[in-house]
Design an enzyme around this catalytic site. Structure first.
Site, PDB file in Angstrom:
ATOM      1  N   GLY A  55       0.839  -1.191   0.000  1.00 60.88           N
ATOM      2  CA  GLY A  55       0.000   0.000   0.000  1.00 60.88           C
ATOM      3  C   GLY A  55       0.871   1.237   0.000  1.00 60.88           C
ATOM      4  N   CYS A  82       5.227  -6.164   1.530  1.00 57.23           N
ATOM      5  CA  CYS A  82       5.566  -4.748   1.457  1.00 57.23           C
ATOM      6  C   CYS A  82       4.963  -3.961   2.626  1.00 57.23           C
ATOM      7  CB  CYS A  82       5.159  -4.185   0.096  1.00 57.23           C
ATOM      8  SG  CYS A  82       5.925  -2.600  -0.231  1.00 57.23           S
ATOM      9  N   TYR A  83       3.976  -3.096   2.375  1.00 60.96           N
ATOM     10  CA  TYR A  83       3.353  -2.377   3.505  1.00 60.96           C
ATOM     11  C   TYR A  83       2.810  -3.386   4.514  1.00 60.96           C
ATOM     12  CZ  TYR A  83       0.225   0.520   6.271  1.00 60.96           C
ATOM     13  OH  TYR A  83      -0.388   1.143   7.312  1.00 60.96           O
ATOM     14  N   HIS A 168       7.941  -7.905  -3.607  1.00 66.13           N
ATOM     15  CA  HIS A 168       6.650  -8.313  -4.172  1.00 66.13           C
ATOM     16  C   HIS A 168       6.752  -9.660  -4.883  1.00 66.13           C
ATOM     17  CE1 HIS A 168       4.338  -4.622  -3.448  1.00 66.13           C
ATOM     18  NE2 HIS A 168       5.530  -4.040  -3.496  1.00 66.13           N
ATOM     19  N   GLU A 170       4.474 -11.412  -6.023  1.00 66.85           N
ATOM     20  CA  GLU A 170       3.430 -11.553  -7.037  1.00 66.85           C
ATOM     21  C   GLU A 170       3.833 -10.970  -8.393  1.00 66.85           C
ATOM     22  OE1 GLU A 170       3.506  -9.505  -4.573  1.00 66.85           O
ATOM     23  OE2 GLU A 170       2.578  -7.569  -4.993  1.00 66.85           O
ATOM     24  N   ASP A 226     -13.947 -10.615 -24.248  1.00 67.88           N
ATOM     25  CA  ASP A 226     -14.467 -10.141 -22.965  1.00 67.88           C
ATOM     26  C   ASP A 226     -15.990 -10.032 -22.941  1.00 67.88           C
ATOM     27  OD1 ASP A 226     -11.788  -9.968 -22.505  1.00 67.88           O
ATOM     28  OD2 ASP A 226     -11.683  -7.794 -22.740  1.00 67.88           O
ATOM     29  N   LYS A 365      -6.723 -11.472 -18.710  1.00 69.81           N
ATOM     30  CA  LYS A 365      -7.168 -11.993 -20.006  1.00 69.81           C
ATOM     31  C   LYS A 365      -7.174 -13.530 -20.082  1.00 69.81           C
ATOM     32  CE  LYS A 365      -8.358 -10.478 -24.157  1.00 69.81           C
ATOM     33  NZ  LYS A 365      -9.242  -9.318 -24.335  1.00 69.81           N
TER      34      LYS A 365
END
Ligand code: XMP
Length: 509
Positions: A55, A82-83, A168, A170, A226, A365
């Protein structure tokens, strides 16, 4: 049976949905909720594990997002990122400091043995993005990783199953990042991985049903991935209360309008197909300038949609096929707003509805494609390559006429057919034909011809921002060239475009 549930607590970072996506990739169901949901609510969700996201705040900042200390006493494994890592350290008695310089980008890191880093190389690369850092650890915590500027880049309390990483995992640039998340889920939290896309479809259908109830929904169906998947999902949720308007502007590829219609014939919703080719060709008559073509088509699309929507009358919900990359920079929850995206430019202003629903908002996607498959959509729809909104209009150079459109449709269909026969569909990101407005002299039989030049384009790209021209084998190009000249009238020359992007763009207009 209830799926294993992982709760991602959102502290406003830019990568929060990416965390959720990585967890889903590990076959574990998860949901992202705001950090301030009540402790009672968290208990009721009965999570197998909790992940704190990053964050933009500093833990000492005014109004900084906090959590109750009791959260760490539930016995639920927690991973702070992180945060989230700083918050964990701060809440449990460690100290957080502000560095002079931000540590940002790919960073060398050393890991120490712990369940989080099992099977992960000790000397590694991670993705950092922080200014504050954890200066001292809470009692009971050990250091599990460090970089040159960040002494506590990873730490944890083995007994309590609390772990934290300043980097991070991710983000793709963290090498073996998914491995680290998987270790947390499987080794630390004991997840078994019982979640598949079919289950997501079921949950999404249930939620849409609860939200929409017996009310009416309207969706603009373009035949793109989509909107097609959104239609399939909504149809399963609300059936005939869904009406899809499919505006066929006459500039689709060969048979594409019929294919879109056919793909949905077994779905239980109202499909209104508007064959508006004549209107579009009328508006485009004499127009050669690419930007004018795009504007005219964009505006006319809205007009046609509006007219049809008026016939249906007031609806409660307007559905849109917005996917996560469309919203990632638009500011979500506590994330800072970088840029606002609008998926269907202008539509909401023209249609009488009460609320927007965006059932694909949290998906990427490839997840949308997987969901489409799970909902029974055919491969040619879910694996479809990008196709520009203005359709073949930006692939016909010069004035657009129904005749030229038909020529291009036939030539393009041959190109696609030969690529498929050659087994190259999966290795070329986008390929199509362009009808140039150049004519040249040729000879056919014993007669002179004076006909169009067709250009073939094929590119390989990951993000469509840059692209390499595809090395299509000569034999395939030769086959396409000979078939096009023989089978399609008014083309006597075929060329292959060997420019990359940049300096060229993928489309010719
Ligand atoms: P360019 O030509 O800019 O295209 O290199 C990059 C990618 O975007 C697609 N494209 C569009 N997609 N509406 C769309 O939905 C449009 O107006 C549009 N124009 C280009 C193009 O096909 C390529 O994949």
């Amino acid at each position: 049976m209830k799926n294993e549930y992982v709760l991602v607590l959102d502290f406003g970072g830019q990568y929060n949905q990416l965390i959720a996506r990585r967890v889903r990739e590990c076959n574990v169901y998860c949901e992202v909720k705001p950090y301030h949901i009540r402790l009672e609510e968290i208990k009721a969700l009965d999570p197998k594990a909790i992940i704190f996201t990053g964050g933009p705040n500093s833990v000492y900042g005014e109004g900084a997002p906090r959590v109750e200390k009791e959260l760490f006493e539930l016995g639920v494994p927690i991973l702070g990122i992180c945060y989230g890592a700083q918050l964990m350290a701060y809440t449990l008695g460690g100290t957080v400091k502000s560095a002079r310089d931000r540590e940002y980008g790919k960073t060398e890191i050393s890991y120490r043995p712990c369940p989080l880093f099992e099977g992960v190389e000790q000397q590694n690369i991670c993705w950092m993005s922080h200014t504050d850092y954890v200066a001292s650890l809470p009692e009971g915590f050990e250091n599990y990783g460090y970089t040159q500027t960040c002494p506590n880049a990873a730490f944890g309390d083995f007994e309590k199953k609390l772990y934290a990483v300043q980097f991070h995992p991710e983000v793709m640039h963290t090498r073996q990042g998914t491995e680290i998340l998987k270790n947390f889920l499987y080794r630390v939290a004991g997840c078994a991985g019982d979640w598949q896309m079919e289950a997501y479809a079921e949950t999404a259908v249930k939620e849409l049903r609860e939200k929409i109830g017996g009310k009416k929904v309207l969706l603009a169906l373009s035949g793109g991935v989509d909107s097609s998947v959104a239609a399939a999902l909504l149809s399963r949720a609300v059936g005939k209360n869904l009406t899809c308007i499919f505006v066929d502007h006459g500039l689709m590829r060969k048979n594409e309008g019929d294919e879109v219609e056919a793909a949905f014939k077994d779905f239980d919703f109202n499909l209104v197909r508007v064959n508006a080719g004549e209107i579009f060709f009328g508006k485009l008559k004499g127009v050669v300038e690419p930007e004018r073509k795009r504007k005219i088509i964009g505006e006319e699309f809205i007009r046609v949609f509006e007219r049809e929507a008026k016939k249906i009358g007031a609806v409660d919900y307007l559905a849109q096929g917005t996917i996560y990359p469309d919203v990632i920079e638009s500011g979500t929850g506590d994330a800072a707003t970088i840029k606002s995206h609008h998926n269907v430019g202008g539509l909401p202003d023209y249609v009488d509805f009460k609320e927007i629903v965006e059932p694909l908002r949290s998906l990427f996607k490839d997840e949308v494609r997987a969901l489409g498959k799970a909902l029974g959509l055919p491969d040619h729809l879910v694996l479809r390559q990008p196709f520009p909104g203005p359709g073949l209009a930006v692939r016909i150079i010069g004035e657009i006429t129904p005749e030229k459109t038909a020529i291009l449709q036939d030539a393009d269909a041959i190109f696609r057919e030969e690529i498929a026969k050659g087994g190259l569909e999966g290795s070329i990101s986008q390929y199509f034909a362009v009808l140039t407005d150049m004519r040249s002299v040729g000879v056919m039989g014993d007669a002179r011809t004076y006909d169009y030049t067709l250009a073939l384009r094929g590119v390989v790209t990951g993000d469509f921002m840059t692209a390499e021209w595809a090395r299509i084998p000569y034999e395939i190009l030769e086959k396409v060239s000979s078939r096009v000249v023989n089978e399609v009238g008014h083309i006597n020359r075929v060329v292959y475009d060997i420019t990359s992007k940049p300096p060229a763009t993928i489309e010719w207009e």
